[in-house]
Enzyme design. Structure first.
Site, PDB file in Angstrom:
ATOM      1  N   SER A  46       6.328   5.066   5.075  1.00 40.58           N
ATOM      2  CA  SER A  46       6.185   3.610   5.040  1.00 40.58           C
ATOM      3  C   SER A  46       6.491   2.982   3.689  1.00 40.58           C
ATOM      4  O   SER A  46       6.810   1.805   3.606  1.00 40.58           O
ATOM      5  CB  SER A  46       4.777   3.223   5.497  1.00 40.58           C
ATOM      6  OG  SER A  46       3.821   3.907   4.712  1.00 40.58           O
TER       7      SER A  46
ATOM      8  N   GLU B 161      -3.122 -11.671   0.810  1.00 40.63           N
ATOM      9  CA  GLU B 161      -4.029 -10.714   0.191  1.00 40.63           C
ATOM     10  C   GLU B 161      -3.237  -9.439  -0.024  1.00 40.63           C
ATOM     11  O   GLU B 161      -2.258  -9.200   0.678  1.00 40.63           O
ATOM     12  CB  GLU B 161      -5.223 -10.448   1.106  1.00 40.63           C
ATOM     13  CG  GLU B 161      -5.004  -9.383   2.206  1.00 40.63           C
ATOM     14  CD  GLU B 161      -3.942  -9.771   3.236  1.00 40.63           C
ATOM     15  OE1 GLU B 161      -3.676 -10.982   3.392  1.00 40.63           O
ATOM     16  OE2 GLU B 161      -3.379  -8.862   3.876  1.00 40.63           O
TER      17      GLU B 161
ATOM     18  N   LYS C 181       6.446  -3.420   4.462  1.00 31.93           N
ATOM     19  CA  LYS C 181       5.759  -4.721   4.443  1.00 31.93           C
ATOM     20  C   LYS C 181       6.716  -5.904   4.567  1.00 31.93           C
ATOM     21  O   LYS C 181       6.367  -6.935   5.123  1.00 31.93           O
ATOM     22  CB  LYS C 181       4.947  -4.852   3.156  1.00 31.93           C
ATOM     23  CG  LYS C 181       3.778  -3.881   3.072  1.00 31.93           C
ATOM     24  CD  LYS C 181       2.693  -4.251   4.049  1.00 31.93           C
ATOM     25  CE  LYS C 181       1.453  -3.381   3.883  1.00 31.93           C
ATOM     26  NZ  LYS C 181       0.472  -3.638   4.966  1.00 31.93           N
TER      27      LYS C 181
END
Lengths: 272, 406
Positions: free
Chosen positions: B388, B121, B99
């Site tokens: 990830s 969010e 991210k």
């Protein structure tokens, strides 16, 4: 002539402004909507904005979202909105109905089928909050084929360039969203609204409705001094929400609360 | 992949208004149109701005810790007895997931645009943490919207965000998960559009977000492509990545799209199983529609209402998916498959035990499918599985499922 055009011409001849209440179809119960619509017209409403619920109403505040959630408890669909419109037309063939909702339910139905059914059931205009003119080509073609007015929003952030773009495709009226933010947000700066409405008039001849933040007779009256129509949403929905758990006489109480508000607005607007 | 014609120029997508075929676009309320226009312009300028790109690269190297390793999971590969599994270790990035690649990029854009406040969010909390982190790093005010349900599921990340100085706002509307947090963040943005930059965490939302987030995440695939060739002398045979909104997957896939020999698998969350309806797999079991600013595959009912999703992993619990994935599905370039909660949990344990790497529950879906795929392939073939994120944030959830008190 379309009902919307006729309505604005009639009002203009009487030097009056349109009062447009918003109700969410099926809130807080499916039985409330139809009698409320007729009562609102009697109380001085000129056009009815009929909400179609969507599970993810991201342009609306918590008040309208809660209304949508209450309505969706009864699985209110576009077909139910059409059914209410059709029943309304049995007694009232004059008051325009403008449906307001989000795009996805319309996408699922298909633009053509949606426009056809909306027209057959007496709906005169459609506001689709998340459909900007840039994406709306097929949608507009479908609506216009059935003489339904595509109504678009104009925001405080809308540039003059975009106003021209909107003017090129909109009909019926345009809806000036008088606050940045979502529905039901804080108070309104009336002087700022007057300035923006005058600017919008430079780019289009359509009637201009103003909504967001109009929750009492005084604000309605001052907004109506510059706009052609005053839209009242969250202030009505709040009155519905207050009666949501009422088991008996729910409709009667809601009708009284909402029509009291509308009558006071009508009176103040006409006194100006 | 015989369906795919080599004529497709993947780098030309999306078009000027954000369309990937019929998907994507800008379906936003009028209040946001101007802000989206400004963002599009700032993003387009940044692409050719050498100073911006140099700043981005420097932060990725010295702050995030890139390049992330491509690790040959030999013991796991041997245990399965099929293709060689390579893990792209995005879990080793600063903040523990892919991210941050995106939040660094968007925060730099926010800075370039003179915005002092960022909002986000978050579902699993990884994007919220990554946003709070860059907000701290750049001295910006930060507000993170998070579903009340997710706040319970991801308590450690909530505390992390608060430590980083962010305000975490619980969202109690709708299903109280990621989609509702997105609605709420969108509302904040509409209200505070003058001074606020909305850092969307995935390749969804109105244009330019899907393209912009992809471009910031494509570093994953560019590195992996080079690393694989350095280590094995050739391209991989297959890529596997999990898909919620789809940012880690598009980041890995995009630099390989024109390589016809590379098969790609996007793994959605099958929850209790696709046949139960309790899942979060719009590409496998949904239909096209419009939500959160773009046209894409959605989980919806016959009336077009968005339905609640289910996945053990908060980060995959989203009823939509990035529009580029919708397009890649329709043209047949990427295979979209799904792994159940059970399969993901089993993969979580297997990778942890055999390789000493604790994967995030999201990534465990990719690991689960990657192992299944490897078993059907031969030992001289290579697969890259995108790891990830790391699983530390999920240990409470897993202990609870398994009836263990911590």
């Amino acid at each position: 002539m379309s009902r919307l055009k006729a309505c604005f011409e009639r009002l203009s001849a009487e030097s009056k402004k349109a009062l447009i209440p918003y109700v969410m179809t099926g809130d807080p119960h499916p039985d409330v909507t139809l009698p409320l619509m007729h009562a609102m017209v009697e109380a001085g409403a000129n056009i009815i904005e009929l909400g179609a619920p969507f599970s993810d109403p991201m342009a609306d505040g918590p008040v309208i979202q809660a209304a949508a959630e209450r309505s969706l408890e009864f699985h209110t669909s576009l077909h139910d909105v059409f059914a209410i419109a059709k029943q309304f037309r049995e007694k009232d063939d004059q008051t325009p109905i403008v449906m307001m909702g989000y795009l996805n339910p319309i996408e699922v139905m298909g633009y053509q089928s949606f426009a056809k059914l909306a027209a057959e059931n007496g709906i005169d205009g459609v506001i689709t909050v998340d459909m900007p003119p840039e994406e709306a080509e097929d949608y507009i073609v479908a609506l216009k084929e059935y003489q339904i007015d595509p109504i678009f929003l104009i925001a405080p952030t809308t540039t003059e360039e975009r106003m021209q773009k909107i003017a090129a495709v909109a009909s019926g009226f345009v809806y000036y969203v008088s606050l940045k933010g979502v529905t039901g947000a804080a108070t309104l700066d009336v002087a700022g609204v007057v300035e923006r409405v005058n600017l919008i008039r430079q780019y289009m001849d359509l009637p201009i409705g103003v909504g967001f933040g109009i929750n009492n007779a005084e604000t309605a009256a001052s907004v109506s001094s510059c706009a052609d129509a005053v839209v009242v949403g969250s202030a009505i929905v709040n009155r519905m929400a207050a009666q949501k758990d009422k088991k008996t006489e729910q409709t009667a109480i809601i009708v009284k609360d909402v029509t009291d508000l509308l009558k006071s607005m009508r009176e103040a607007m006409d006194a100006k | 992949m015989s369906k795919v014609k080599d004529k497709i120029d993947y780098s030309s997508m999306p078009d000027e208004r954000g369309h990937f075929g019929v998907y994507g676009g800008i379906f936003a309320s009028e209040t946001l149109m101007q802000a989206l226009d400004e963002l599009k312009e700032a993003y387009q300028n940044s692409i050719s701005d050498k100073a911006f790109q140099a700043g981005f690269d420097a932060d990725l190297a010295h702050y995030v810790g890139r390049p992330s390793p491509l690790y040959h999971a030999e013991r796991l590969s041997k245990e399965i007895g099929g293709a060689q599994i390579y893990l792209k270790r995005e879990d080793l990035n600063h903040t523990g997931a892919h991210k941050i690649n995106n939040t660094i990029g968007q925060a730099l854009l926010a800075k370039a645009m003179g915005k002092k406040r960022v909002i986000a969010e978050t579902g699993a909390g990884q994007h919220g943490v990554a946003t709070a982190t860059v907000a701290a790093r750049f001295g910006m005010e930060c507000v993170v919207y998070m579903g009340a349900e997710d706040i319970i599921r991801q308590a450690p990340n909530v505390y992390r965000m608060k430590l980083l100085g962010a305000k975490v706002v619980p969202v109690t509307s709708g299903s109280k998960t990621l989609k509702d947090a997105l609605n709420e963040a969108m509302r904040d943005w509409v209200t505070n559009v003058d001074d606020t930059f909305y850092i969307i965490g995935t390749v969804a939302g109105p244009h330019p977000y899907p393209a912009m987030v992809r471009d910031f995440q494509a570093i994953i695939g560019r590195e992996a492509r080079q690393q694989m060739q350095d280590q094995t002398g050739r391209l991989p045979d297959a890529l596997v990545a999990c898909i919620g909104g789809g940012s880690n997957a598009i980041g890995l896939f995009h630099p390989f799209l024109a390589d016809d020999s590379v098969e790609m698998y996007g793994v959605e969350a099958a929850g209790d199983g696709l046949e139960t309806g309790r899942h979060a797999a719009p590409l496998c079991a949904g239909k096209p529609g419009v939500l959160h600013g773009n046209r894409t595959y959605l989980m919806e009912d016959k009336d077009g209402q968005i339905i609640e999703t289910h996945s053990v992993s908060a980060g995959l619990d989203y009823p939509g998916v990035g529009p580029e994935h919708a397009w890649l599905k329709d043209i047949g370039r990427v295979n979209y498959v799904a792994a159940t909660d059970k399969e993901a949990l089993s993969a979580f344990h297997q990778l942890t035990r055999v390789e000493g790497i604790i994967p995030a529950l999201e990534s465990s879906h990719a690991v689960a499918y990657g192992m299944k795929l490897a078993a059907e392939m031969s030992p001289d073939q290579n697969i890259i599985v995108n790891l990830s994120g790391r699983g530390d944030k999920d240990i409470n959830t897993i202990a609870k499922i398994e009836g263990i008190e911590l």
